[in-house]
Design a protein around this motif. Structure first.
Motif, PDB file in Angstrom:
ATOM      1  N   LYS A  89       5.662   6.122  -6.766  1.00 32.51           N
ATOM      2  CA  LYS A  89       4.981   5.774  -8.025  1.00 32.51           C
ATOM      3  C   LYS A  89       5.282   6.787  -9.123  1.00 32.51           C
ATOM      4  CE  LYS A  89       1.366   4.484  -5.188  1.00 32.51           C
ATOM      5  NZ  LYS A  89       0.221   5.144  -4.717  1.00 32.51           N
ATOM      6  N   GLN A 124       0.602   4.637 -15.781  1.00 29.78           N
ATOM      7  CA  GLN A 124      -0.663   5.349 -15.901  1.00 29.78           C
ATOM      8  C   GLN A 124      -0.545   6.648 -16.684  1.00 29.78           C
ATOM      9  OE1 GLN A 124      -3.743   4.123 -14.865  1.00 29.78           O
ATOM     10  NE2 GLN A 124      -2.388   2.350 -14.774  1.00 29.78           N
ATOM     11  N   ASP A 125       0.657   7.240 -16.700  1.00 31.50           N
ATOM     12  CA  ASP A 125       0.835   8.508 -17.403  1.00 31.50           C
ATOM     13  C   ASP A 125       2.306   8.693 -17.738  1.00 31.50           C
ATOM     14  OD1 ASP A 125       0.136  10.990 -18.501  1.00 31.50           O
ATOM     15  OD2 ASP A 125       0.463  12.042 -16.606  1.00 31.50           O
ATOM     16  N   GLY A 130      -1.263   2.034 -19.378  1.00 29.49           N
ATOM     17  CA  GLY A 130      -2.285   1.041 -19.047  1.00 29.49           C
ATOM     18  C   GLY A 130      -1.840  -0.398 -19.204  1.00 29.49           C
ATOM     19  N   ASP A 138       6.544  10.144  -3.294  1.00 27.57           N
ATOM     20  CA  ASP A 138       5.645   9.202  -3.964  1.00 27.57           C
ATOM     21  C   ASP A 138       6.480   8.281  -4.852  1.00 27.57           C
ATOM     22  OD1 ASP A 138       3.607   7.855  -5.207  1.00 27.57           O
ATOM     23  OD2 ASP A 138       2.750   9.598  -6.215  1.00 27.57           O
ATOM     24  N   THR A 159       4.271   7.959 -14.325  1.00 24.72           N
ATOM     25  CA  THR A 159       3.439   7.741 -13.150  1.00 24.72           C
ATOM     26  C   THR A 159       2.853   6.343 -13.208  1.00 24.72           C
ATOM     27  OG1 THR A 159       2.862  10.080 -13.228  1.00 24.72           O
ATOM     28  CG2 THR A 159       1.525   8.683 -11.801  1.00 24.72           C
ATOM     29  N   PHE A 160       2.883   5.632 -12.065  1.00 30.16           N
ATOM     30  CA  PHE A 160       2.402   4.257 -11.978  1.00 30.16           C
ATOM     31  C   PHE A 160       1.236   4.156 -11.009  1.00 30.16           C
ATOM     32  CE2 PHE A 160       6.877   4.179 -13.057  1.00 30.16           C
ATOM     33  CZ  PHE A 160       6.919   3.322 -14.129  1.00 30.16           C
ATOM     34  N   ASP A 161       0.436   3.099 -11.151  1.00 28.62           N
ATOM     35  CA  ASP A 161      -0.619   2.829 -10.179  1.00 28.62           C
ATOM     36  C   ASP A 161      -0.066   1.933  -9.073  1.00 28.62           C
ATOM     37  OD1 ASP A 161      -0.511   0.267 -11.229  1.00 28.62           O
ATOM     38  OD2 ASP A 161      -2.488   0.339 -12.148  1.00 28.62           O
ATOM     39  N   GLU A 162      -0.942   1.477  -8.176  1.00 27.70           N
ATOM     40  CA  GLU A 162      -0.518   0.651  -7.038  1.00 27.70           C
ATOM     41  C   GLU A 162       0.095  -0.673  -7.477  1.00 27.70           C
ATOM     42  OE1 GLU A 162      -4.034   1.395  -7.409  1.00 27.70           O
ATOM     43  OE2 GLU A 162      -3.524   3.367  -6.668  1.00 27.70           O
ATOM     44  N   ASN A 163      -0.289  -1.167  -8.668  1.00 25.49           N
ATOM     45  CA  ASN A 163       0.222  -2.443  -9.172  1.00 25.49           C
ATOM     46  C   ASN A 163       1.493  -2.301 -10.003  1.00 25.49           C
ATOM     47  OD1 ASN A 163      -1.976  -3.807  -8.009  1.00 25.49           O
ATOM     48  ND2 ASN A 163      -3.256  -3.264  -9.769  1.00 25.49           N
TER      49      ASN A 163
END
Length: 150
Positions: free
Chosen positions: A66, A102-103, A43, A64, A94-98
């Motif tokens: 990300k 995220q994980d 986060g 992917d 794992t990443f978000d769009e920004n």
């Protein structure tokens, strides 16, 4: 004199045999330590910070971008025996769009599974010459290098 030579040969042979049985340890890839993982906060941590902290990922997911993977293993080989894996670790981020983490998942040696090969299941494409092409395929490919061209 002969006994001294024999003793020296046996001593050298014994040293060679002892050296051959010395375990060879090797590391392949990058094993991300628990200490490094504690600095990756879900986060808040972004891709540039992760690159600075633990380096470039071993691979990025083909479908992917990300999803990053850090893969590493330690092996040990004794004598002529094949190497055995002493430690294996896969870290999946794992990443978000920004580009914010995220994980994070860690898979160890025990999570590995053997995958059975299925011969003939995947067709390998490429040039498949016909019988006629195979028979006459080399005609005209070679020229006589021993004669001078005029």
């Amino acid at each position: 004199m002969a006994m001294t030579k024999l003793r020296n040969y046996l001593l050298v042979l014994g040293l060679i045999m002892a050296a051959a049985c010395t375990p060879i340890q090797a590391q392949r890839g990058q094993i991300v330590s628990d200490d490094q993982l504690t600095h990756l906060i879900v986060g808040t941590t972004a891709k540039p910070e992760i690159l600075a902290a633990i380096g470039t990922p071993t691979t990025v997911d083909a479908f992917d971008d990300k999803l990053w993977y850090y893969v590493g293993e330690d092996t040990k080989q004794v004598g002529i025996h094949p190497p055995s894996v002493t430690d294996r670790r896969v870290v999946a981020l794992t990443f978000d769009e920004n580009g914010v983490l995220q994980d994070k998942k860690v898979l160890g040696k025990d999570a590995a599974q053997q995958v059975a090969m299925a011969p003939g299941a995947t067709k390998v494409t490429g040039q498949e010459p016909t019988v006629v092409q195979q028979l006459i395929g080399n005609v005209g490919r070679f020229e006589d290098s021993g004669t001078a061209k005029k």
